[in-house]
Design a protein around this motif. Sequence first.
Motif, PDB file in Angstrom:
ATOM      1  N   LEU A  74       0.838  -1.193   0.000  1.00  0.00           N
ATOM      2  CA  LEU A  74       0.000   0.000   0.000  1.00  0.00           C
ATOM      3  C   LEU A  74       0.875   1.245   0.000  1.00  0.00           C
ATOM      4  CD1 LEU A  74      -2.528  -1.258   2.670  1.00  0.00           C
ATOM      5  CD2 LEU A  74      -2.901  -1.118   0.211  1.00  0.00           C
ATOM      6  N   MET A  75       0.462   2.231  -0.762  1.00  0.00           N
ATOM      7  CA  MET A  75       1.172   3.506  -0.811  1.00  0.00           C
ATOM      8  C   MET A  75       0.444   4.498   0.081  1.00  0.00           C
ATOM      9  SD  MET A  75       3.676   2.839  -2.873  1.00  0.00           S
ATOM     10  CE  MET A  75       4.343   4.482  -3.095  1.00  0.00           C
ATOM     11  N   ALA A  76       1.224   5.240   0.837  1.00  0.00           N
ATOM     12  CA  ALA A  76       0.660   6.247   1.726  1.00  0.00           C
ATOM     13  C   ALA A  76       1.423   7.552   1.555  1.00  0.00           C
ATOM     14  CB  ALA A  76       0.753   5.779   3.176  1.00  0.00           C
ATOM     15  N   SER A  77       0.745   8.629   1.862  1.00  0.00           N
ATOM     16  CA  SER A  77       1.385   9.933   1.920  1.00  0.00           C
ATOM     17  C   SER A  77       1.746  10.156   3.385  1.00  0.00           C
ATOM     18  CB  SER A  77       0.416  11.009   1.425  1.00  0.00           C
ATOM     19  OG  SER A  77       1.007  12.277   1.593  1.00  0.00           O
ATOM     20  N   VAL A  78       3.040  10.226   3.662  1.00  0.00           N
ATOM     21  CA  VAL A  78       3.538  10.358   5.027  1.00  0.00           C
ATOM     22  C   VAL A  78       4.233  11.712   5.137  1.00  0.00           C
ATOM     23  CG1 VAL A  78       5.029   9.346   6.790  1.00  0.00           C
ATOM     24  CG2 VAL A  78       3.799   7.855   5.193  1.00  0.00           C
ATOM     25  N   ASP A  79       3.621  12.606   5.896  1.00  0.00           N
ATOM     26  CA  ASP A  79       4.113  13.990   5.989  1.00  0.00           C
ATOM     27  C   ASP A  79       4.380  14.568   4.594  1.00  0.00           C
ATOM     28  OD1 ASP A  79       3.845  13.999   8.721  1.00  0.00           O
ATOM     29  OD2 ASP A  79       6.000  13.966   9.153  1.00  0.00           O
ATOM     30  N   GLY A  80       3.484  14.252   3.659  1.00  0.00           N
ATOM     31  CA  GLY A  80       3.548  14.833   2.325  1.00  0.00           C
ATOM     32  C   GLY A  80       4.422  14.115   1.313  1.00  0.00           C
ATOM     33  N   ARG A  81       5.071  13.016   1.711  1.00  0.00           N
ATOM     34  CA  ARG A  81       5.867  12.275   0.731  1.00  0.00           C
ATOM     35  C   ARG A  81       5.376  10.833   0.693  1.00  0.00           C
ATOM     36  NH1 ARG A  81      11.611  10.992   3.805  1.00  0.00           N
ATOM     37  NH2 ARG A  81      10.600   9.594   5.236  1.00  0.00           N
ATOM     38  N   LEU A  82       5.512  10.208  -0.455  1.00  0.00           N
ATOM     39  CA  LEU A  82       5.009   8.843  -0.597  1.00  0.00           C
ATOM     40  C   LEU A  82       5.902   7.840   0.121  1.00  0.00           C
ATOM     41  CD1 LEU A  82       3.774   8.715  -4.299  1.00  0.00           C
ATOM     42  CD2 LEU A  82       2.407   8.772  -2.212  1.00  0.00           C
ATOM     43  N   ALA A  83       5.249   6.846   0.698  1.00  0.00           N
ATOM     44  CA  ALA A  83       5.941   5.756   1.388  1.00  0.00           C
ATOM     45  C   ALA A  83       5.167   4.475   1.124  1.00  0.00           C
ATOM     46  CB  ALA A  83       6.016   6.035   2.882  1.00  0.00           C
ATOM     47  N   VAL A  84       5.823   3.359   1.379  1.00  0.00           N
ATOM     48  CA  VAL A  84       5.255   2.038   1.129  1.00  0.00           C
ATOM     49  C   VAL A  84       5.031   1.320   2.455  1.00  0.00           C
ATOM     50  CG1 VAL A  84       5.656  -0.201   0.007  1.00  0.00           C
ATOM     51  CG2 VAL A  84       6.514   1.896  -1.064  1.00  0.00           C
ATOM     52  N   GLY A  85       3.838   0.743   2.613  1.00  0.00           N
ATOM     53  CA  GLY A  85       3.549  -0.117   3.748  1.00  0.00           C
ATOM     54  C   GLY A  85       3.211  -1.499   3.219  1.00  0.00           C
ATOM     55  N   ILE A  86       3.853  -2.524   3.753  1.00  0.00           N
ATOM     56  CA  ILE A  86       3.619  -3.909   3.311  1.00  0.00           C
ATOM     57  C   ILE A  86       3.034  -4.659   4.500  1.00  0.00           C
ATOM     58  CG2 ILE A  86       4.633  -5.963   2.259  1.00  0.00           C
ATOM     59  CD1 ILE A  86       7.071  -4.137   1.513  1.00  0.00           C
ATOM     60  N   VAL A  87       1.765  -5.068   4.360  1.00  0.00           N
ATOM     61  CA  VAL A  87       1.041  -5.701   5.464  1.00  0.00           C
ATOM     62  C   VAL A  87       0.329  -6.960   4.977  1.00  0.00           C
ATOM     63  CG1 VAL A  87       0.713  -3.526   6.727  1.00  0.00           C
ATOM     64  CG2 VAL A  87      -1.019  -4.283   5.103  1.00  0.00           C
ATOM     65  N   PRO A  88      -0.005  -7.875   5.917  1.00  0.00           N
ATOM     66  CA  PRO A  88      -0.735  -9.085   5.519  1.00  0.00           C
ATOM     67  C   PRO A  88      -2.083  -8.728   4.894  1.00  0.00           C
ATOM     68  CG  PRO A  88      -0.019  -9.232   7.814  1.00  0.00           C
ATOM     69  CD  PRO A  88       0.240  -7.829   7.361  1.00  0.00           C
ATOM     70  N   VAL A  89      -2.511  -9.515   3.910  1.00  0.00           N
ATOM     71  CA  VAL A  89      -3.800  -9.251   3.261  1.00  0.00           C
ATOM     72  C   VAL A  89      -4.957  -9.465   4.228  1.00  0.00           C
ATOM     73  CG1 VAL A  89      -2.926  -9.798   0.956  1.00  0.00           C
ATOM     74  CG2 VAL A  89      -4.085 -11.579   2.285  1.00  0.00           C
ATOM     75  N   THR A  90      -4.699 -10.148   5.334  1.00  0.00           N
ATOM     76  CA  THR A  90      -5.744 -10.393   6.325  1.00  0.00           C
ATOM     77  C   THR A  90      -5.931  -9.212   7.271  1.00  0.00           C
ATOM     78  OG1 THR A  90      -4.086 -11.469   7.711  1.00  0.00           O
ATOM     79  CG2 THR A  90      -5.438 -12.901   6.303  1.00  0.00           C
ATOM     80  N   GLY A  91      -5.076  -8.222   7.195  1.00  0.00           N
ATOM     81  CA  GLY A  91      -5.145  -7.076   8.087  1.00  0.00           C
ATOM     82  C   GLY A  91      -5.263  -5.771   7.327  1.00  0.00           C
ATOM     83  N   GLN A  92      -5.120  -4.686   8.072  1.00  0.00           N
ATOM     84  CA  GLN A  92      -5.164  -3.352   7.490  1.00  0.00           C
ATOM     85  C   GLN A  92      -3.908  -2.605   7.880  1.00  0.00           C
ATOM     86  OE1 GLN A  92      -8.823  -1.869   9.288  1.00  0.00           O
ATOM     87  NE2 GLN A  92      -9.824  -2.008   7.304  1.00  0.00           N
ATOM     88  N   LEU A  93      -3.544  -1.632   7.066  1.00  0.00           N
ATOM     89  CA  LEU A  93      -2.409  -0.787   7.378  1.00  0.00           C
ATOM     90  C   LEU A  93      -2.803   0.187   8.479  1.00  0.00           C
ATOM     91  CD1 LEU A  93       0.432   0.313   6.763  1.00  0.00           C
ATOM     92  CD2 LEU A  93      -0.604   1.706   4.953  1.00  0.00           C
ATOM     93  N   ASP A  94      -2.042   0.190   9.562  1.00  0.00           N
ATOM     94  CA  ASP A  94      -2.243   1.136  10.654  1.00  0.00           C
ATOM     95  C   ASP A  94      -1.432   2.381  10.283  1.00  0.00           C
ATOM     96  OD1 ASP A  94      -1.974   2.676  12.999  1.00  0.00           O
ATOM     97  OD2 ASP A  94      -2.068   0.904  14.284  1.00  0.00           O
ATOM     98  N   LEU A  95      -2.129   3.409   9.821  1.00  0.00           N
ATOM     99  CA  LEU A  95      -1.456   4.606   9.311  1.00  0.00           C
ATOM    100  C   LEU A  95      -0.653   5.337  10.384  1.00  0.00           C
ATOM    101  CD1 LEU A  95      -4.313   5.722   6.936  1.00  0.00           C
ATOM    102  CD2 LEU A  95      -2.004   5.040   6.230  1.00  0.00           C
TER     103      LEU A  95
END
Length: 150
Positions: free
Chosen positions: A43-64
């Motif tokens: 998953l791609m996220a905007s972290v303090d205005g810049r893009l970052a990648v979070g890799i998490v199990p498909v059974t869960g959700q990304l904790d932003l």
Amino acid sequence: MALTRAGVPFTLHEYDHDPRAASYGLEAAEALGLDPAVVFKTLMASVDGRLAVGIVPVTGQLDLKALARALGASRAALAEVTAAERATGYVAGGISPVGQKRSHPTVLDESALGFDTVYVSAGRRGLDLGIAPADLVRATDATVAAISRS
């Protein structure tokens, strides 16, 4: 492939993708006969205005909030799909953590370290790659942290 050039061992796993699938990651687990706990989504996220990648199990959700903390940032939000696709060169649902157009700060959920092999998208829907978590960390220069929630 970027992993081949880097000398990182991996396996490719192709399956017939159903565009109507509710969850691409769970579809991959089922089609490949894998425990969903070893299949991870990128998953791609905007972290303090810049893009970052979070890799998490498909059974869960990304904790932003946890992702932001892991990167020493104050806030994170999921990136717009078009921004994620433009920045990575991949289509949503097939974004791979490796071989992106540019490198982005990456965080792998710590649960991955409990497996010999994890599976992530190989760059398109219907194609996953199997890789040792330590090799994934090395290939993406990832930080490992608890960034997934059920």
